[in-house]
Design a protein around this motif. Structure first.
Motif, PDB file in Angstrom:
ATOM      1  N   LYS A 180       0.781  -1.117  -0.164  1.00 17.42           N
ATOM      2  CA  LYS A 180       0.041   0.012   0.059  1.00 17.42           C
ATOM      3  C   LYS A 180       0.852   1.118  -0.071  1.00 17.42           C
ATOM      4  O   LYS A 180       0.172   2.296  -0.009  1.00 17.42           O
ATOM      5  N   LYS A 181       2.150   1.192   0.172  1.00 15.49           N
ATOM      6  CA  LYS A 181       2.916   2.356   0.141  1.00 15.49           C
ATOM      7  C   LYS A 181       4.160   2.149  -0.912  1.00 15.49           C
ATOM      8  O   LYS A 181       4.749   1.080  -1.145  1.00 15.49           O
ATOM      9  N   ASP A 201       2.169  10.837  -4.098  1.00 17.88           N
ATOM     10  CA  ASP A 201       0.907  10.925  -3.419  1.00 17.88           C
ATOM     11  C   ASP A 201       0.031  10.088  -4.493  1.00 17.88           C
ATOM     12  O   ASP A 201      -0.851   9.311  -3.982  1.00 17.88           O
ATOM     13  N   GLU A 204       0.633   6.327  -4.242  1.00 18.81           N
ATOM     14  CA  GLU A 204       0.208   5.707  -3.224  1.00 18.81           C
ATOM     15  C   GLU A 204      -1.460   5.533  -3.009  1.00 18.81           C
ATOM     16  O   GLU A 204      -2.001   4.537  -2.752  1.00 18.81           O
ATOM     17  N   GLN A 208      -3.196   2.054  -3.048  1.00 19.04           N
ATOM     18  CA  GLN A 208      -4.234   1.710  -2.230  1.00 19.04           C
ATOM     19  C   GLN A 208      -5.612   1.016  -2.817  1.00 19.04           C
ATOM     20  O   GLN A 208      -6.350   0.153  -2.646  1.00 19.04           O
TER      21      GLN A 208
END
Length: 245
Positions: A180-181, A201, A204, A208
């Motif tokens: 997730k990162k 961003d 990420e 997600q």
């Protein structure tokens, strides 16, 4: 026969399956609080969020524990990293349009290059002849003509001869589900242009979303393996966990 050959092969593409910061993430879900959860001391911490979430949805049990125990402690960067790179390239790395060039709509190929050949048509005909009872059953149950079904099988997996190689479907999907990162896919970030650091961003957020998709696929795979009494640790899959013919 000409019609059968045409339908057999002129088909549209179908869909296509490190320890990290989230290793220490609290178990998700809406079930029992962490202090009241069952303990899984032998399962690697990286997989526990998935195990807990499956339990919350009533899909836990000794068989599921055994599946995740067999995965060991290492996730693979490849499925999530590959997906991020593919989407990044499409969104940010296409060359800008030439303002002096005439406007043209992109052409859409009707078939894959090299697919529509007499040799491949014969392979499909031979496959139909070898397994007529299964194609008849599929047509009776789902209304799919045998020529359509065999063409899909050919395009997807070359009639079952290419079903994922050395990729384990559960490991692939579970790795995506816990990734997730951006720091979890360093090898693939290194393949992106330097300006990707300005879009972390966005990366990420993409991870997600793909993680949530992968969790649903893990859940479906567990249910499928239980229904048919399969060993999930022995099911091969594609780059993204697709399984079967």
């Amino acid at each position: 026969m000409k019609w059968r050959l045409l339908v057999c092969l002129l088909v549209l593409p179908t869909w296509r399956g490190m320890q990290s910061a989230c290793t220490q993430a609290p178990p998700p879900g809406t079930g029992a609080p962490p202090a009241m959860r069952a303990h899984h001391p032998d399962i690697a911490p990286i997989w526990l969020p998935l195990v807990y979430r499956l339990e919350d949805e009533g899909i836990g049990g000794p068989d599921v524990d055994a599946y995740f125990l067999a995965l060991g402690s290492a996730i693979t960067q490849e499925p999530m990293g590959r997906k991020v790179r593919e989407i990044y390239r499409v969104k940010f790395m296409r060359p800008p349009p030439d303002p002096g060039a005439p406007s043209q709509r992109p052409s859409h190929k009707k078939v894959y290059p090299g697919v529509v050949t007499e040799a491949n048509a014969q392979r499909c005909r031979d496959f139909l002849a070898a397994y007529p009872q299964y194609f008849a059953r599929a047509q009776n149950l789902h209304g799919i003509p045998p020529e359509i079904l065999v063409s899909l099988l050919f395009v997807e997996t070359r009639l079952g001869t290419a079903i994922g190689g050395g990729n384990n479907a559960l490991h692939t999907l579970a790795s995506m589900a816990v990734s997730k990162k951006p720091q979890q896919i360093p090898d693939w970030l290194a393949k992106l242009p330097d300006d990707h650091v300005q879009r972390l961003d966005w990366i990420e957020d993409l991870m997600q979303k793909r993680s949530e998709w992968a969790y649903k696929e893990v859940r479906a795979l567990v249910a499928y393996a239980r229904k048919y009494h399969l060993d999930m640790t022995a099911i091969p899959g594609s780059y993204y966990g697709a399984i079967g013919y």
